[in-house]
Design a protein around this motif. Structure first.
Motif, PDB file in Angstrom:
ATOM      1  N   GLN A 201       0.845  -1.217   0.000  1.00  0.00           N
ATOM      2  CA  GLN A 201       0.000   0.000   0.000  1.00  0.00           C
ATOM      3  C   GLN A 201       0.873   1.257   0.000  1.00  0.00           C
ATOM      4  O   GLN A 201       0.600   2.216  -0.722  1.00  0.00           O
ATOM      5  N   PHE A 202       1.927   1.239   0.821  1.00  0.00           N
ATOM      6  CA  PHE A 202       2.831   2.398   0.860  1.00  0.00           C
ATOM      7  C   PHE A 202       3.549   2.571  -0.482  1.00  0.00           C
ATOM      8  O   PHE A 202       3.767   3.682  -0.937  1.00  0.00           O
ATOM      9  N   LEU A 203       3.944   1.451  -1.111  1.00  0.00           N
ATOM     10  CA  LEU A 203       4.636   1.541  -2.406  1.00  0.00           C
ATOM     11  C   LEU A 203       3.709   2.054  -3.509  1.00  0.00           C
ATOM     12  O   LEU A 203       4.162   2.546  -4.534  1.00  0.00           O
ATOM     13  N   GLU A 204       2.413   1.915  -3.298  1.00  0.00           N
ATOM     14  CA  GLU A 204       1.430   2.404  -4.279  1.00  0.00           C
ATOM     15  C   GLU A 204       1.008   3.840  -3.975  1.00  0.00           C
ATOM     16  O   GLU A 204       0.144   4.399  -4.641  1.00  0.00           O
ATOM     17  N   SER A 205       1.610   4.429  -2.967  1.00  0.00           N
ATOM     18  CA  SER A 205       1.243   5.789  -2.559  1.00  0.00           C
ATOM     19  C   SER A 205       1.632   6.795  -3.637  1.00  0.00           C
ATOM     20  O   SER A 205       2.703   6.676  -4.245  1.00  0.00           O
ATOM     21  N   PRO A 206       0.781   7.813  -3.873  1.00  0.00           N
ATOM     22  CA  PRO A 206       1.171   8.852  -4.830  1.00  0.00           C
ATOM     23  C   PRO A 206       2.344   9.701  -4.301  1.00  0.00           C
ATOM     24  O   PRO A 206       3.031  10.368  -5.060  1.00  0.00           O
ATOM     25  N   SER A 207       2.571   9.657  -2.967  1.00  0.00           N
ATOM     26  CA  SER A 207       3.665  10.443  -2.388  1.00  0.00           C
ATOM     27  C   SER A 207       4.988   9.693  -2.477  1.00  0.00           C
ATOM     28  O   SER A 207       5.140   8.589  -1.958  1.00  0.00           O
ATOM     29  N   ARG A 208       5.946  10.352  -3.116  1.00  0.00           N
ATOM     30  CA  ARG A 208       7.248   9.705  -3.316  1.00  0.00           C
ATOM     31  C   ARG A 208       8.005   9.527  -2.003  1.00  0.00           C
ATOM     32  O   ARG A 208       8.709   8.538  -1.807  1.00  0.00           O
ATOM     33  N   VAL A 210       6.745   8.931   0.922  1.00  0.00           N
ATOM     34  CA  VAL A 210       6.183   7.760   1.619  1.00  0.00           C
ATOM     35  C   VAL A 210       6.751   6.480   1.015  1.00  0.00           C
ATOM     36  O   VAL A 210       7.178   5.578   1.730  1.00  0.00           O
ATOM     37  N   ARG A 211       6.776   6.420  -0.320  1.00  0.00           N
ATOM     38  CA  ARG A 211       7.287   5.221  -1.006  1.00  0.00           C
ATOM     39  C   ARG A 211       8.738   4.955  -0.622  1.00  0.00           C
ATOM     40  O   ARG A 211       9.120   3.851  -0.279  1.00  0.00           O
ATOM     41  N   GLU A 212       9.547   6.030  -0.671  1.00  0.00           N
ATOM     42  CA  GLU A 212      10.974   5.864  -0.402  1.00  0.00           C
ATOM     43  C   GLU A 212      11.217   5.432   1.045  1.00  0.00           C
ATOM     44  O   GLU A 212      12.017   4.530   1.316  1.00  0.00           O
ATOM     45  N   SER A 213      10.522   6.065   1.984  1.00  0.00           N
ATOM     46  CA  SER A 213      10.800   5.706   3.385  1.00  0.00           C
ATOM     47  C   SER A 213      10.324   4.283   3.696  1.00  0.00           C
ATOM     48  O   SER A 213      10.977   3.564   4.454  1.00  0.00           O
TER      49      SER A 213
END
Length: 596
Positions: A201-208, A210-213
């Motif tokens: 779910q985090f990897l699908e986040s529109p926020s980069r 969030v994805r990176e962390s």
């Protein structure tokens, strides 16, 4: 509807007709007693399986017991899945499980006793007209014979069974119980604990951010256990090498493929054909970078949404109609079976309190198949419907055309029919779509299936092949070695458009499938075979349809590779992979047009 319905409140038209299997509990109990009675007849065949008459009667009894047991097991589990909190069916499914174990033990002497015969005696039985219905069983026994050991050695190997499951069990404990992930900030800046379920779910986040962390947090957590996880995976490989040597196979890979009689060339051709097609994946990565409007594409951008969420509300009735239209190329008879499934209680449609999650197709020989869904009104659920109906109609046609022993198809074939249905649905929707946003949404959905099911699973398969070969050559597999191999494969697969972050080198440590060795390639071959079938059906029409329906009716009456070959998909050649890749290329072209 905010509150889930209780099972008793679900309207009849949304429930499967489980009474088609057993009208009531009394009937189930009577069949249970019947199996107990039949089991008492089994010992009379022990020591007599060198006589044709005894073999024939023993196999017939084995089939009768197995079919009854399957029916009891399927019914009790499906009842349990309707409401998993209901204790009556928890107990019934346990009762069926115990019976199943008892049956397995009672029948376990059959194969070793027949294998104790000389090759000449076995050949004579294969050629005997009285044993014609069991020809494939006997041929398979003869094929397996060189790898079956003496009674004493087999008993020893059986005792090693518990030891051999240790690496997988230990990995499961580390992965599911002991590993603790840190908290990370979500899109709103709230601190949320990272879990296996939330990671994607985090990897699908529109926020980069969030994805990176999330990405860095997951792999730094695995890196803290790198020595233990490398030792665990290495122990699993040692186990595979032990079994392949004990059973006299040239390699662990051949030992695994031998059961389904799959040539090693199927595995190596898949990898070779995907290497040949890597420029396509590299091109898709370029496109991803462009669509995400980023200067650098990172590993944590692979699951990021490429288009703004396009909401497709699709009711169950609309999903049924669309699926029905999409399978039109398969002909009227196929549509008739699908219509029958809609109208006659094959499908359990919506979620209810206590119902098992997910979706599946299941059933017992002699009764129509069943499909469990938890339908939501979206695109994903419509694809789930056509996927599970692909399985169900495959089973229905196999059961209608084959005797009990030959009806069951292998896992290698199982995903082909379901994915062919999905390919036909996608083709139908893309042709019908007039909204560029909708079209782009569908294209990215489909292209990502190629990336995750064909390219990613083949990369996993190649990693498994390399590490087993290294172990077979006597090299040790340290965490440094495993990480280097894995990192280099990621660079090779993703190409120059991608920044392959160093953290990804630890991904091998979190893939549970590596403990079920040489399994993942079946996802890639199944998807490729299905894409190839769909392409032939849409391009050629009737001749391809006839071949495909022949495949669905074949069940397990021959070896998987032969069944597919007769239907026009030769998995021992790279051709089906190439056909699938031509479909992938056309998707990329369409997406490039829409982004100009």
């Amino acid at each position: 509807m905010s509150q889930l319905a209780k099972r008793s409140e679900v309207p009849a038209e949304h429930r499967w007709k489980i009474e088609d299997l057993f009208a009531d509990q009394k009937k189930w109990d009577a069949e249970f007693e019947e199996v107990k009675k039949l089991l008492k007849q089994v010992p009379q065949f022990e020591g007599k399986l060198h006589e044709v008459k005894a073999v024939k009667e023993c196999f017939a009894l084995e089939d009768e017991i197995s079919l009854h047991t399957e029916r009891l097991y399927v019914y009790s589990n499906m009842k349990h899945h309707e409401d998993m909190a209901e204790s009556t069916y928890q107990a019934l499914s346990e009762k069926a499980k115990k019976l199943s174990v008892e049956v397995g033990e009672a029948l376990s002497f059959i194969t070793p006793e027949i294998l104790a015969l000389s090759d000449e005696q076995l050949q004579a039985m294969i050629g005997n007209a009285d044993l014609a219905p069991y020809k494939k069983t006997l041929e398979d026994m003869l094929r397996q014979k060189p790898h079956i050991l003496s009674k004493l050695e087999e008993a020893l190997l059986a005792q090693v069974g518990n030891l051999s499951s240790a690496p997988g069990t230990i990995f499961g404990m580390i992965n599911n119980a002991d590993l603790k992930f840190p908290k990370i900030k979500n899109e709103k800046g709230e601190e949320i604990e990272l879990t296996h379920g939330r990671y994607i779910q985090f990897l699908e986040s529109p926020s980069r951010e969030v994805r990176e962390s999330a990405f860095k947090a997951v792999y730094s957590t695995y890196a803290k256990q790198k020595n233990t996880l490398a030792a665990t995976l290495s122990a699993n490989i040692t186990k595979n090498l032990f079994y392949s040597k004990a059973r006299k196979y040239p390699s662990a890979l051949e030992a695994t493929l031998y059961g389904d009689n799959i040539p090693v060339s199927v595995y190596t051709n898949l990898i070779a054909a995907i290497h040949e097609s890597l420029p396509l994946l590299h091109r898709y990565m370029e496109l991803r970078k462009k669509l995400l409007k980023v200067d650098e594409l990172h590993m944590y951008d692979l699951f990021a949404p490429l288009v703004d969420e396009y909401k497709m509300d699709i009711t169950f009735d609309e999903a049924k109609k669309t699926v029905m239209e999409s399978v039109k190329p398969l002909g009227q008879n196929y549509q008739e079976i699908l219509k029958d499934s809609y109208e006659n209680g094959w499908i359990d449609v919506y979620e209810n309190e206590g119902k098992r999650s997910g979706a599946y197709s299941w059933g017992a020989y002699g009764t129509h198949p069943y499909v469990l869904l938890n339908h939501k009104d979206n695109l994903n659920s419509m694809f789930t419907l056509t996927h599970e109906m692909g399985h169900a109609i495959h089973s229905y046609l196999s059961d209608s055309s084959q005797n009990y022993r030959d009806a069951q198809y292998t896992i290698f074939l199982a995903e082909v029919a379901s994915t062919t249905n999905e390919a036909l649905l996608m083709d139908y929707m893309l042709n019908k779509s007039t909204d560029p946003k909708e079209k782009m949404y569908l294209l990215t959905y489909y292209a990502d299936q190629f990336r995750t099911t064909v390219f990613r699973q083949t990369m996993f398969a190649e990693f498994e092949k390399i590490i087993h070969e290294k172990a077979e050559a006597g090299e040790s597999l340290t965490h440094q070695e495993l990480s280097k191999i894995y990192y280099d494969l990621n660079k090779q697969y993703h190409g120059a458009a991608m920044v392959v972050d160093q953290d990804i080198e630890m991904e091998w440590a979190r893939i549970p499938h590596f403990y079920n060795s040489f399994y993942v390639f079946k996802y890639a071959t199944g998807f490729s075979a299905a894409t190839s079938f769909a392409k032939q059906i849409l391009d050629e029409g009737q001749p391809a349809v006839d071949r495909y329906l022949g495949f669905l009716k074949s069940g397990g009456s021959d070896f998987s590779i032969e069944i597919l070959k007769r239907a026009g998909v030769d998995m021992s050649s790279p051709e089906p992979i190439r056909q699938a890749m031509s479909v992938f290329e056309s998707l990329i072209e369409e997406m490039e047009k829409l982004t100009k």
